[in-house]
Write a protein that holds these residues in place. Structure first.
Motif, PDB file in Angstrom:
ATOM      1  N   GLU A   1      21.679  32.716  29.620  1.00 35.73           N
ATOM      2  CA  GLU A   1      22.863  32.397  30.421  1.00 35.73           C
ATOM      3  C   GLU A   1      23.809  31.460  29.677  1.00 35.73           C
ATOM      4  OE1 GLU A   1      21.446  30.790  34.059  1.00 35.73           O
ATOM      5  OE2 GLU A   1      20.505  32.667  34.744  1.00 35.73           O
ATOM      6  N   LEU A   2      23.250  30.594  28.845  1.00 35.72           N
ATOM      7  CA  LEU A   2      24.071  29.660  28.090  1.00 35.72           C
ATOM      8  C   LEU A   2      24.716  30.304  26.871  1.00 35.72           C
ATOM      9  CD1 LEU A   2      21.709  26.529  28.018  1.00 35.72           C
ATOM     10  CD2 LEU A   2      23.634  26.949  29.573  1.00 35.72           C
ATOM     11  N   ALA A   3      24.122  31.371  26.383  1.00 36.82           N
ATOM     12  CA  ALA A   3      24.585  32.008  25.154  1.00 36.82           C
ATOM     13  C   ALA A   3      25.962  32.618  25.321  1.00 36.82           C
ATOM     14  CB  ALA A   3      23.587  33.074  24.721  1.00 36.82           C
ATOM     15  N   ASP A   4      26.685  32.685  24.218  1.00 40.42           N
ATOM     16  CA  ASP A   4      28.019  33.293  24.208  1.00 40.42           C
ATOM     17  C   ASP A   4      27.861  34.793  23.972  1.00 40.42           C
ATOM     18  OD1 ASP A   4      30.604  34.122  23.820  1.00 40.42           O
ATOM     19  OD2 ASP A   4      31.170  32.419  22.568  1.00 40.42           O
ATOM     20  N   ASN A   5      27.879  35.546  25.060  1.00 39.29           N
ATOM     21  CA  ASN A   5      27.650  36.992  24.968  1.00 39.29           C
ATOM     22  C   ASN A   5      28.861  37.760  24.460  1.00 39.29           C
ATOM     23  OD1 ASN A   5      24.954  36.876  25.952  1.00 39.29           O
ATOM     24  ND2 ASN A   5      25.769  36.548  28.019  1.00 39.29           N
ATOM     25  N   LYS A   6      29.974  37.071  24.297  1.00 38.60           N
ATOM     26  CA  LYS A   6      31.165  37.750  23.767  1.00 38.60           C
ATOM     27  C   LYS A   6      31.004  38.038  22.273  1.00 38.60           C
ATOM     28  CE  LYS A   6      34.111  34.599  24.984  1.00 38.60           C
ATOM     29  NZ  LYS A   6      33.206  33.646  25.669  1.00 38.60           N
ATOM     30  N   ILE A   7      30.103  37.318  21.620  1.00 44.58           N
ATOM     31  CA  ILE A   7      29.862  37.523  20.180  1.00 44.58           C
ATOM     32  C   ILE A   7      28.877  38.673  20.015  1.00 44.58           C
ATOM     33  CG2 ILE A   7      29.031  36.468  18.048  1.00 44.58           C
ATOM     34  CD1 ILE A   7      29.749  33.734  19.286  1.00 44.58           C
ATOM     35  N   GLN A   8      29.322  39.773  19.469  1.00 47.56           N
ATOM     36  CA  GLN A   8      28.469  40.952  19.328  1.00 47.56           C
ATOM     37  C   GLN A   8      27.638  40.899  18.044  1.00 47.56           C
ATOM     38  OE1 GLN A   8      28.129  43.300  21.724  1.00 47.56           O
ATOM     39  NE2 GLN A   8      29.472  41.977  22.947  1.00 47.56           N
ATOM     40  N   GLU A   9      28.300  40.784  16.904  1.00 52.39           N
ATOM     41  CA  GLU A   9      27.626  40.733  15.611  1.00 52.39           C
ATOM     42  C   GLU A   9      28.018  39.438  14.912  1.00 52.39           C
ATOM     43  OE1 GLU A   9      25.386  42.686  14.337  1.00 52.39           O
ATOM     44  OE2 GLU A   9      25.396  44.102  16.016  1.00 52.39           O
ATOM     45  N   PRO A  10      27.195  38.402  15.004  1.00 55.16           N
ATOM     46  CA  PRO A  10      27.548  37.113  14.404  1.00 55.16           C
ATOM     47  C   PRO A  10      27.750  37.221  12.893  1.00 55.16           C
ATOM     48  CG  PRO A  10      25.657  36.898  15.871  1.00 55.16           C
ATOM     49  CD  PRO A  10      25.895  38.360  15.699  1.00 55.16           C
ATOM     50  N   GLN A  11      28.856  36.660  12.430  1.00 54.61           N
ATOM     51  CA  GLN A  11      29.149  36.665  11.005  1.00 54.61           C
ATOM     52  C   GLN A  11      28.936  35.306  10.363  1.00 54.61           C
ATOM     53  OE1 GLN A  11      29.974  39.598   9.378  1.00 54.61           O
ATOM     54  NE2 GLN A  11      29.423  40.428  11.386  1.00 54.61           N
ATOM     55  N   THR A  12      29.026  34.243  11.172  1.00 55.21           N
ATOM     56  CA  THR A  12      28.911  32.895  10.635  1.00 55.21           C
ATOM     57  C   THR A  12      27.738  32.165  11.279  1.00 55.21           C
ATOM     58  OG1 THR A  12      30.309  31.819  12.298  1.00 55.21           O
ATOM     59  CG2 THR A  12      31.424  32.842  10.405  1.00 55.21           C
ATOM     60  N   PHE A  13      27.378  31.066  10.670  1.00 53.04           N
ATOM     61  CA  PHE A  13      26.322  30.207  11.207  1.00 53.04           C
ATOM     62  C   PHE A  13      26.654  29.802  12.639  1.00 53.04           C
ATOM     63  CE2 PHE A  13      24.354  26.186  12.140  1.00 53.04           C
ATOM     64  CZ  PHE A  13      23.159  26.164  11.474  1.00 53.04           C
ATOM     65  N   GLU A  14      27.892  29.385  12.844  1.00 52.03           N
ATOM     66  CA  GLU A  14      28.277  28.922  14.179  1.00 52.03           C
ATOM     67  C   GLU A  14      28.195  30.044  15.205  1.00 52.03           C
ATOM     68  OE1 GLU A  14      32.389  27.239  15.874  1.00 52.03           O
ATOM     69  OE2 GLU A  14      31.180  25.756  14.763  1.00 52.03           O
ATOM     70  N   GLU A  15      28.667  31.224  14.864  1.00 55.76           N
ATOM     71  CA  GLU A  15      28.581  32.351  15.798  1.00 55.76           C
ATOM     72  C   GLU A  15      27.132  32.696  16.111  1.00 55.76           C
ATOM     73  OE1 GLU A  15      32.723  34.754  14.723  1.00 55.76           O
ATOM     74  OE2 GLU A  15      30.804  35.487  13.982  1.00 55.76           O
ATOM     75  N   GLN A  16      26.275  32.640  15.109  1.00 56.46           N
ATOM     76  CA  GLN A  16      24.858  32.927  15.321  1.00 56.46           C
ATOM     77  C   GLN A  16      24.255  31.921  16.305  1.00 56.46           C
ATOM     78  OE1 GLN A  16      23.230  35.488  14.058  1.00 56.46           O
ATOM     79  NE2 GLN A  16      21.064  34.994  14.291  1.00 56.46           N
ATOM     80  N   ALA A  17      24.589  30.657  16.119  1.00 50.61           N
ATOM     81  CA  ALA A  17      24.065  29.613  16.997  1.00 50.61           C
ATOM     82  C   ALA A  17      24.584  29.770  18.420  1.00 50.61           C
ATOM     83  CB  ALA A  17      24.430  28.245  16.446  1.00 50.61           C
ATOM     84  N   LEU A  18      25.867  30.003  18.558  1.00 43.01           N
ATOM     85  CA  LEU A  18      26.454  30.131  19.898  1.00 43.01           C
ATOM     86  C   LEU A  18      25.923  31.360  20.626  1.00 43.01           C
ATOM     87  CD1 LEU A  18      30.157  29.152  19.108  1.00 43.01           C
ATOM     88  CD2 LEU A  18      28.430  27.765  20.268  1.00 43.01           C
ATOM     89  N   LYS A  19      25.679  32.431  19.895  1.00 40.55           N
ATOM     90  CA  LYS A  19      25.196  33.659  20.530  1.00 40.55           C
ATOM     91  C   LYS A  19      23.773  33.501  21.054  1.00 40.55           C
ATOM     92  CE  LYS A  19      24.344  38.597  19.730  1.00 40.55           C
ATOM     93  NZ  LYS A  19      24.958  38.995  21.000  1.00 40.55           N
ATOM     94  N   PHE A  20      22.939  32.755  20.342  1.00 38.72           N
ATOM     95  CA  PHE A  20      21.523  32.683  20.714  1.00 38.72           C
ATOM     96  C   PHE A  20      21.112  31.368  21.383  1.00 38.72           C
ATOM     97  CE2 PHE A  20      21.557  36.024  17.498  1.00 38.72           C
ATOM     98  CZ  PHE A  20      20.790  36.993  18.128  1.00 38.72           C
ATOM     99  N   LEU A  21      21.929  30.313  21.227  1.00 34.67           N
ATOM    100  CA  LEU A  21      21.549  29.015  21.783  1.00 34.67           C
ATOM    101  C   LEU A  21      22.538  28.458  22.794  1.00 34.67           C
ATOM    102  CD1 LEU A  21      20.414  27.204  18.506  1.00 34.67           C
ATOM    103  CD2 LEU A  21      18.932  28.078  20.307  1.00 34.67           C
ATOM    104  N   GLY A  22      23.800  28.841  22.668  1.00 28.72           N
ATOM    105  CA  GLY A  22      24.831  28.237  23.493  1.00 28.72           C
ATOM    106  C   GLY A  22      25.378  26.978  22.843  1.00 28.72           C
ATOM    107  N   SER A  23      26.439  26.446  23.419  1.00 28.86           N
ATOM    108  CA  SER A  23      27.176  25.352  22.805  1.00 28.86           C
ATOM    109  C   SER A  23      26.400  24.033  22.796  1.00 28.86           C
ATOM    110  CB  SER A  23      28.512  25.155  23.532  1.00 28.86           C
ATOM    111  OG  SER A  23      29.212  24.076  22.987  1.00 28.86           O
ATOM    112  N   ALA A  24      25.704  23.696  23.888  1.00 27.34           N
ATOM    113  CA  ALA A  24      25.070  22.382  24.005  1.00 27.34           C
ATOM    114  C   ALA A  24      23.983  22.176  22.953  1.00 27.34           C
ATOM    115  CB  ALA A  24      24.494  22.205  25.406  1.00 27.34           C
ATOM    116  N   LEU A  25      23.070  23.124  22.818  1.00 23.35           N
ATOM    117  CA  LEU A  25      22.005  22.992  21.826  1.00 23.35           C
ATOM    118  C   LEU A  25      22.568  23.038  20.408  1.00 23.35           C
ATOM    119  CD1 LEU A  25      19.206  25.232  23.395  1.00 23.35           C
ATOM    120  CD2 LEU A  25      19.201  22.739  23.197  1.00 23.35           C
ATOM    121  N   TYR A  26      23.536  23.888  20.199  1.00 28.06           N
ATOM    122  CA  TYR A  26      24.144  24.001  18.876  1.00 28.06           C
ATOM    123  C   TYR A  26      24.786  22.681  18.458  1.00 28.06           C
ATOM    124  CZ  TYR A  26      27.832  25.013  15.479  1.00 28.06           C
ATOM    125  OH  TYR A  26      28.680  24.964  14.396  1.00 28.06           O
TER     126      TYR A  26
END
Length: 382
Positions: free
Chosen positions: A123-148
């Motif tokens: 629920e916290l993850a950023d589901n708008k990111i389909q194929e993460p290209q960067t470290f930050e996108e990877q983190a946001l997609k699987f962890l969400g902003s707070a943990l990242y």
């Protein structure tokens, strides 16, 4: 007359290949190292003042899932079981890494079960990111902003010297997230630390009548005329005298301090906040919990861009680096009777168990073949 082999570097890559060739009794191997010690960045010695086994270039915990590699290192030394349990100091408190069920429950002040935690993080993850290209996108997609932001943003920026948006997503894929209470930093079948240190292992590997070790000596590319084949574990760009430019690395600077008793109660504590200048503190007596010491030796680690006289640690491998790497790989492919090995020779981030495994595979696959058939790289750097 035995075939003459030259090896640049007395770390695990060069030592394992030297030993495997030496045991055939068909080769005479000459190992060169510019430093005054063997074992490369795995070098360990007993501290004169405290008796603690110190890992001079940062701590190394051996971990692998390859049974043959595990059996190989145990051939040279007794290993004691060791589980790496890292702690992280953050703006929100002190937590366990990698992120696990305890981390999640403590951070969000909840009492979630494994299934509940998995759903919660989704629920916290950023589901708008389909194929993460960067470290930050990877983190946001699987962890969400707070943990990242709490665990990874500041630490990553300090470690790599760039914004996480400039780093590839593949870096974060190596960091597991667990929905149970397993706080083992590694996800490997075998883990341990040698009782006598890593330098003793390399010393025993190199102890063979067909191996000649020359410290504070450099094997130069021009020396190839003296050998049937050379193995190069130094920097790939250094082999070509940096004529196309330098491949970039991160290096580490260490601030050593000694105290009485126990300083931090754990081998490794990461400092994740950006305003703290060091990335972590390591307390080396905790890497040998079977020993007892009244004093303690600690190191603060600072990450920096590697300059000409610094020790290279982590290949940066950003876009410009990879473009330059391709040019050096083309040059390397045109070299005769030369194989580039190890972390520096192939410009890849490699743990020591991978280096040992690749070195064993290389010799096993090509031993007995003509020198012209040996590959230019132990593994493709690209």
């Amino acid at each position: 007359m035995k075939t003459q082999i030259g090896i640049a570097g007395a770390g695990f890559a060069g030592a394992v290949i030297a030993r495997e060739l030496a045991e055939t009794n068909r080769y005479e191997i000459h190992v060169y190292d510019e430093r005054d010690h063997i074992a490369g960045n795995c070098h360990t010695t007993r501290d004169d003042d405290t008796g603690i086994m110190v890992h001079h270039y940062g701590p190394h915990i051996f971990n692998t899932s390859r049974q043959d590699v595990w059996e190989y290192v145990q051939r040279w030394s007794q290993f004691m079981p060791f589980t790496n349990r890292v702690k992280a100091v953050t703006a929100a408190g002190v937590f366990s890494l990698p992120v696990n069920l305890l981390t999640i429950n403590q951070f969000f002040q909840k009492k979630l079960t494994p299934l509940e935690a998995e759903s919660f993080i989704k629920e916290l993850a950023d589901n708008k990111i389909q194929e993460p290209q960067t470290f930050e996108e990877q983190a946001l997609k699987f962890l969400g902003s707070a943990l990242y932001k709490n665990f990874f943003y500041g630490y990553t920026k300090k470690q790599w010297g760039v914004e996480p948006t400039e780093l590839p997503a593949s870096i974060l894929k190596r960091l597991p997230v667990r929905f149970n209470y397993d706080d083992n930093y590694y996800n490997q079948k075998y883990q341990g630390i040698p009782v006598e240190g890593y330098t003793k292992i390399v010393e025993r590997i190199l102890d063979h009548p067909n191996i000649n070790v020359k410290l504070k000596s450099r094997l130069n590319p021009d020396d190839k005329k003296n050998f049937s084949h050379i193995f190069w574990s130094g920097p790939m760009d250094g082999y070509f005298q940096y004529k196309l430019g330098r491949l970039r690395y991160r290096t580490l600077k260490f601030e050593r301090f000694v105290q009485d008793g126990d300083f931090q109660g754990n081998p490794v504590i990461n400092y994740c906040e950006e305003h703290v200048p060091y990335t972590r503190i390591t307390e080396h007596k905790h890497f040998a919990p079977w020993e007892t010491h009244e004093k303690t030796v600690c190191f603060k680690e600072y990450s920096a861009l590697c300059e000409e006289k610094d020790t290279p640690y982590y290949p940066l491998r950003l876009k410009n680096d990879l473009e330059l790497l391709k040019q050096y790989v083309e040059l390397a492919q045109s070299e005769n009777n030369t194989t580039f090995i190890g972390r520096l020779g192939t410009y890849r981030y490699l743990d020591m168990h991978v280096v040992i495994g690749e070195s064993l595979d290389l010799v096993r696959n090509y031993l007995g073949k003509e020198n012209s058939q040996w590959p230019r790289f132990s593994q493709n750097p690209l």
